[in-house]
Motif scaffolding. Structure first.
Motif, PDB file in Angstrom:
ATOM      1  N   HIS A 204     -24.580  13.564  44.926  1.00 41.16           N
ATOM      2  CA  HIS A 204     -25.437  14.339  45.830  1.00 41.16           C
ATOM      3  C   HIS A 204     -25.793  15.716  45.255  1.00 41.16           C
ATOM      4  O   HIS A 204     -25.916  16.696  45.991  1.00 41.16           O
ATOM      5  N   LYS A 205     -25.978  15.797  43.953  1.00 40.93           N
ATOM      6  CA  LYS A 205     -26.302  17.079  43.318  1.00 40.93           C
ATOM      7  C   LYS A 205     -27.617  17.644  43.857  1.00 40.93           C
ATOM      8  O   LYS A 205     -27.717  18.850  44.156  1.00 40.93           O
ATOM      9  N   LYS A 206     -28.637  16.812  43.976  1.00 41.12           N
ATOM     10  CA  LYS A 206     -29.937  17.292  44.448  1.00 41.12           C
ATOM     11  C   LYS A 206     -29.830  17.864  45.859  1.00 41.12           C
ATOM     12  O   LYS A 206     -30.471  18.863  46.192  1.00 41.12           O
ATOM     13  N   TYR A 209     -28.230  21.344  45.659  1.00 40.68           N
ATOM     14  CA  TYR A 209     -29.175  22.326  45.145  1.00 40.68           C
ATOM     15  C   TYR A 209     -30.232  22.664  46.193  1.00 40.68           C
ATOM     16  O   TYR A 209     -30.690  23.817  46.285  1.00 40.68           O
ATOM     17  N   ALA A 210     -30.604  21.661  46.988  1.00 46.09           N
ATOM     18  CA  ALA A 210     -31.547  21.932  48.080  1.00 46.09           C
ATOM     19  C   ALA A 210     -30.915  22.869  49.103  1.00 46.09           C
ATOM     20  O   ALA A 210     -31.569  23.800  49.602  1.00 46.09           O
TER      21      ALA A 210
END
Length: 279
Positions: A204-206, A209-210
């Motif tokens: 769930h990196k994105k 970052y969101a």
């Protein structure tokens, strides 16, 4: 960020981080550390950046706006369309928003301390603290590098309803770019970057970052509501802070393919040697 706040931040951060991990030094020998610090370089950069912030912010605070006669005749129509709306905002109605933005600034600076919940962060506590300080020092230097040569007037300077006493006060010529948004973005993106460097298996990196975009974006909105910054100032500050928060840890990673060395060039002085290692 003011001089006293910057100094207090650096010393308290070092004190608290040392206190929190004082009983765990033996375990750091086996801790996973993806970073390689050069203390002879990183410490001077951090200290130099903070000192530059001290003297630079004092200079910006006291700098007088140029061409006072022209300021009297300024209107929102003198601002390009993208930024014009902020020049019509009454700063008196935005005082509450500015006060809240200051809280977000302080919270953003301190937020990386939350990462000490993670045992992997506690295992590299000194490098983590230095990385965070260096990130903010470089971010502050980038802010000064833009604000000093670009004396952009604050949005309220274009509002004919604002009295001249306020227009001739302090901090009127450092609109570009938003330091508040930049500081908060540097911290939130730094936290996400370091977490995934320490936990490369995490998912769930994105998404994270969101989520890191939310605090600096809201901080920037508060600065807009207080007629302190144009939208373009906020976008630029956000981008600079986010880039700093990501790139400072990235350039400290072990076996990073891009390396830059100072070299002596016979007959020409000093140059740079750039090496890129193919993986």
């Amino acid at each position: 960020m003011s001089t006293k706040k910057a100094s207090l931040f650096i010393f308290l951060l070092l004190f608290l981080t040392g206190f929190m991990v004082s009983g765990q030094r033996d375990s750091t020998k086996t801790s996973y550390n993806p970073y390689k610090m050069n203390y002879y370089l990183d410490v001077p950069i951090s200290v130099g950046g903070l000192l530059a912030s001290k003297y630079g912010t004092d200079y910006l605070r006291d700098r007088d706006p140029r061409n006072i006669e022209r300021i009297v005749s300024l209107t929102p129509d003198d601002v390009w369309w993208f930024d014009r709306s902020s020049a019509r905002i009454d700063p008196e109605k935005g005082e509450k928003a500015l006060n809240i933005s200051d809280y977000f600034l302080r919270a953003g600076m301190w937020s990386p301390l939350l990462m000490y919940i993670d045992p992997k962060v506690r295992g590299i506590w000194y490098d983590f603290a230095l990385l965070h300080i260096e990130t903010q020092a470089i971010n502050a230097t980038a802010y000064l590098a833009a604000s000093i040569p670009i004396p952009r007037l604050r949005p309220f300077m274009y509002n004919p309803d604002v009295n001249m006493e306020k227009k001739l006060g302090e901090n009127t010529t450092n609109s570009f770019f938003s330091g508040h948004a930049s500081v908060v973005a540097a911290s939130t993106f730094f936290m996400v970057k370091v977490y995934y460097d320490l936990h490369p298996e995490a998912k769930h990196k994105k998404l994270f970052y969101a989520l890191a975009c939310v605090p600096p974006a809201f901080t920037g909105y508060l600065r807009y509501k207080g007629a302190k910054h144009f939208p373009s100032d906020i976008i630029t500050g956000f981008a600079v802070g986010a880039a700093t928060g990501i790139l400072v840890p990235e350039f400290h990673k072990k076996k990073y393919p891009l390396k830059i060395y100072p070299v002596s060039i016979y007959g020409s002085g000093v140059g740079l040697r750039v090496l890129y290692t193919l993986k």
